[in-house]
Design a protein around this motif. Structure first.
Motif, short mmCIF file in Angstrom:
data_model
loop_
_atom_site.label_atom_id
_atom_site.label_comp_id
_atom_site.label_asym_id
_atom_site.label_seq_id
_atom_site.Cartn_x
_atom_site.Cartn_y
_atom_site.Cartn_z
N ARG A 165 0.82 -1.21 0.00
CA ARG A 165 0.00 0.00 0.00
C ARG A 165 0.85 1.26 0.00
NH1 ARG A 165 -1.67 -1.89 5.29
NH2 ARG A 165 -0.35 -1.02 6.90
N HIS A 166 2.17 1.14 0.17
CA HIS A 166 3.05 2.31 0.10
C HIS A 166 3.66 2.48 -1.30
CE1 HIS A 166 2.75 2.70 4.42
NE2 HIS A 166 3.16 1.46 4.58
N ASP A 167 3.42 1.55 -2.18
CA ASP A 167 4.00 1.55 -3.52
C ASP A 167 3.21 2.51 -4.41
OD1 ASP A 167 4.78 0.83 -6.21
OD2 ASP A 167 5.56 -1.05 -5.40
N GLU A 168 3.88 3.44 -5.06
CA GLU A 168 3.19 4.39 -5.92
C GLU A 168 2.50 3.73 -7.11
OE1 GLU A 168 2.46 7.69 -5.57
OE2 GLU A 168 3.14 7.25 -3.55
N ARG A 169 2.87 2.51 -7.42
CA ARG A 169 2.22 1.79 -8.52
C ARG A 169 0.80 1.36 -8.16
NH1 ARG A 169 6.13 -3.07 -9.58
NH2 ARG A 169 6.18 -2.95 -7.29
N ARG A 170 0.40 1.52 -6.91
CA ARG A 170 -0.92 1.06 -6.48
C ARG A 170 -2.04 1.78 -7.24
NH1 ARG A 170 0.88 4.61 -2.61
NH2 ARG A 170 -0.63 6.06 -1.64
N TRP A 171 -1.81 3.03 -7.62
CA TRP A 171 -2.84 3.76 -8.35
C TRP A 171 -3.07 3.13 -9.73
CZ3 TRP A 171 -5.02 6.87 -4.97
CH2 TRP A 171 -4.24 7.39 -3.93
N ALA A 172 -1.98 2.83 -10.43
CA ALA A 172 -2.10 2.21 -11.75
C ALA A 172 -2.64 0.79 -11.63
CB ALA A 172 -0.73 2.19 -12.45
N LEU A 173 -2.26 0.07 -10.56
CA LEU A 173 -2.78 -1.28 -10.39
C LEU A 173 -4.27 -1.26 -10.10
CD1 LEU A 173 -2.05 -4.28 -10.30
CD2 LEU A 173 -1.63 -4.04 -7.84
N VAL B 162 -10.48 14.24 -0.89
CA VAL B 162 -11.10 13.59 -2.05
C VAL B 162 -10.50 14.15 -3.34
CG1 VAL B 162 -13.25 13.29 -3.32
CG2 VAL B 162 -13.25 13.07 -0.83
N ASP B 163 -10.27 15.45 -3.38
CA ASP B 163 -9.67 16.04 -4.58
C ASP B 163 -8.28 15.47 -4.83
OD1 ASP B 163 -11.89 17.59 -4.99
OD2 ASP B 163 -11.05 19.41 -4.09
N GLU B 164 -7.52 15.24 -3.77
CA GLU B 164 -6.18 14.66 -3.94
C GLU B 164 -6.27 13.21 -4.41
OE1 GLU B 164 -3.49 17.13 -0.70
OE2 GLU B 164 -4.95 15.67 0.03
N LEU B 165 -7.23 12.47 -3.87
CA LEU B 165 -7.44 11.10 -4.33
C LEU B 165 -7.76 11.08 -5.83
CD1 LEU B 165 -9.66 9.56 -1.51
CD2 LEU B 165 -7.39 8.80 -2.17
N LEU B 166 -8.68 11.93 -6.23
CA LEU B 166 -9.07 11.98 -7.63
C LEU B 166 -7.91 12.40 -8.52
CD1 LEU B 166 -12.63 13.56 -7.36
CD2 LEU B 166 -12.02 11.15 -7.64
N ALA B 167 -7.07 13.28 -8.01
CA ALA B 167 -5.90 13.72 -8.78
C ALA B 167 -4.93 12.56 -9.00
CB ALA B 167 -5.21 14.88 -8.08
N HIS B 168 -4.73 11.73 -7.97
CA HIS B 168 -3.85 10.56 -8.12
C HIS B 168 -4.40 9.60 -9.16
CE1 HIS B 168 -0.67 10.95 -5.16
NE2 HIS B 168 -1.54 11.38 -4.26
N ILE B 169 -5.71 9.37 -9.14
CA ILE B 169 -6.32 8.46 -10.10
C ILE B 169 -6.24 9.04 -11.51
CG2 ILE B 169 -8.48 7.35 -10.79
CD1 ILE B 169 -9.24 7.34 -7.78
N ALA B 170 -6.55 10.33 -11.63
CA ALA B 170 -6.54 10.97 -12.95
C ALA B 170 -5.13 11.04 -13.54
CB ALA B 170 -7.12 12.38 -12.85
#
Length: 454
Positions: free
Chosen positions: A283-291, A406-414
């Motif tokens: 859960r600390h891996d930045e690849r989690r968003w892409a996964l 929530v805005d930061e979460l959405l930014a990571h996903i986007a």
């Protein structure tokens, strides 16, 4: 996908324990965080316009903190904290919440435990008093330990009767082996029967001190009021020792068992249940968003590849999906399907083909864009009630030590690109998969299935 769900990065309080000021978000909510001298953390998210409040206490202890002989102790203790304190009997605890129309429950995971109540805003003092009393003053009566043992054994039996649930426990063992992450949260019949009152009480004293606890509140409540109520409750229990630092998030690195393992449990069920998967990311891996985007595109909805190929085009299964789990030091990616036993080979072949194809060729840009939109929408829609907000605060503090809006979460996903998804597909799906199956497979069919995976 396991991911941080909160607001901004957590900051310490000032030297006298006052809450650090927080900016107001675009949705009108306000998050504040206070650390008491005892090391107890208190986070609140004030939500204007609602009349309810969700109150939770999170303990940084889960089944992965157990030795083999303690298997199931965390979950057992979760049950026992409802069984009475020096101030209230078990019936008085439940009756008090029922009398105001509230809800109270708890859950245990591999890495944390949560106790929570949802009540009207005017009943917040009652919820705080009861839940804090349970966490700090449980008596763990010997007679309740014996009585609750039978309840937990029934819960284990219930899980065994539901192979669609049990196959995930089996897959954890397939991937992580006889390690804390590979053992079931509930424990086993043997370990639960072996747990004594003294062993559980020692486990309680070790893991339930304020430095390992986080209080989270979401709804129509003021931060200062919550801090006063919680401070008074812990003071009353004598659980407010001075000068302690909170225990931070877990970290480290864990080696996962080599891929390509096959575990098959023969059981006379109407369906065969399978999980096909491999090691994922922590859960600390930045690849989690892409996964997370990859998982959504593969098996996260009715338009996903697996749903279309297995259910819509061929009608081979009613339920099929992909999922990820991220722990502090490792993770997993899996595909689940439940189907008639005579269709198992065909369903497994399609799952393997799809994973191999995506690992080699990746996903199309349109698939990635659709998955990003789906993941963003489900993330926001999943945070529309006070219980979900309370959960976001607690999990974020326990697991990451920070909050994202929530805005930061959405930014990571986007920010995820098709190349990011293709890269993580090669790295994760390119591994040799492991397989877990529960169903009516005789020895010959099991051997053929094992050979097919070799």
């Amino acid at each position: 996908m396991s991911r941080p769900t909160g607001t901004e990065t957590a900051r310490p309080t000032d030297p006298v324990g006052r809450a650090v000021p927080r900016p107001r978000h675009s949705d009108g909510t306000t998050v504040q965080r206070t650390v008491l001298p005892s090391g107890l953390r208190i986070l609140t998210e004030t939500v204007p316009g609602v009349r309810s409040v969700s109150f939770g206490i999170w303990a940084r202890v889960g089944s992965r903190d157990e030795t083999p002989a303690q298997g199931g102790a965390t979950h057992y203790l979760e049950h026992l904290l409802f069984k009475g304190t020096s101030r209230r009997s078990a019936l008085e605890i439940s009756s008090a919440i029922d009398a105001v129309g509230g809800e109270m429950n708890a859950f245990t995971t591999k890495e944390f435990t949560c106790y929570y109540a949802r009540v009207l805003d005017s009943d917040l003092p009652l919820a705080v008093d009861i839940v804090c009393d349970m966490l700090t003053g449980s008596l763990i009566p010997a007679e309740e330990v014996d009585a609750e043992r039978d309840v937990i054994l029934e819960e284990i039996a219930m899980t065994e009767d539901d192979p669609s649930d049990g196959v995930h426990d089996l897959f954890a063992h397939t991937l992580f082996g006889d390690s804390p992450l590979g053992r079931p949260v509930l424990g086993t019949v043997d370990t639960v029967n072996a747990l004594t009152r003294d062993r559980i009480a020692r486990f309680y004293r070790r893991h339930y001190d304020p430095t390992r606890l986080v209080v989270t509140v979401a709804g129509n409540a003021e931060h200062a009021t919550v801090v006063d109520l919680v401070t008074a409750a812990f003071d009353r229990a004598g659980a407010s020792g001075p000068g302690a630092e909170p225990v931070g998030p877990r970290s480290g690195h864990r080696e996962v068992r080599p891929a390509g393992r096959v575990d098959i449990v023969e059981r006379r069920t109407e369906q065969a249940h399978l999980v096909l998967g491999m090691p994922g990311v922590s859960r600390h891996d930045e690849r989690r968003w892409a996964l997370g985007v990859l998982s959504t595109a593969l098996g996260g909805g009715m338009s996903s590849r697996l749903f279309q190929e297995i259910r819509e085009k061929r009608g081979l299964a009613y339920n099929v999906y992909a999922h990820t789990s991220g722990y502090a030091d490792c993770g997993l990616f899996g595909v689940y399907a439940g189907c008639r036993p005579d269709r198992l080979d065909q369903v497994l072949d399609i799952c393997r083909q799809q994973l191999a194809e995506v690992a080699e060729k990746g996903l199309g840009d349109e698939e990635v864009e659709r998955a990003i939109g789906q993941l963003a929408g489900s993330t926001v829609l999943g945070l529309e009630d006070t219980g979900s907000l309370m959960h976001r605060l607690g999990k974020s503090e326990i697991c990451w030590g920070q909050q994202l809006s929530v805005d930061e979460l959405l930014a990571h996903i986007a920010a995820v690109t098709p190349d990011d998804v293709r890269r993580v597909a090669r790295e994760v799906l390119g591994q040799r998969p492991s397989l877990s199956v529960i169903g009516p497979l005789n020895d010959r069919r099991a051997a053929r299935l094992t050979e097919a995976m070799s």
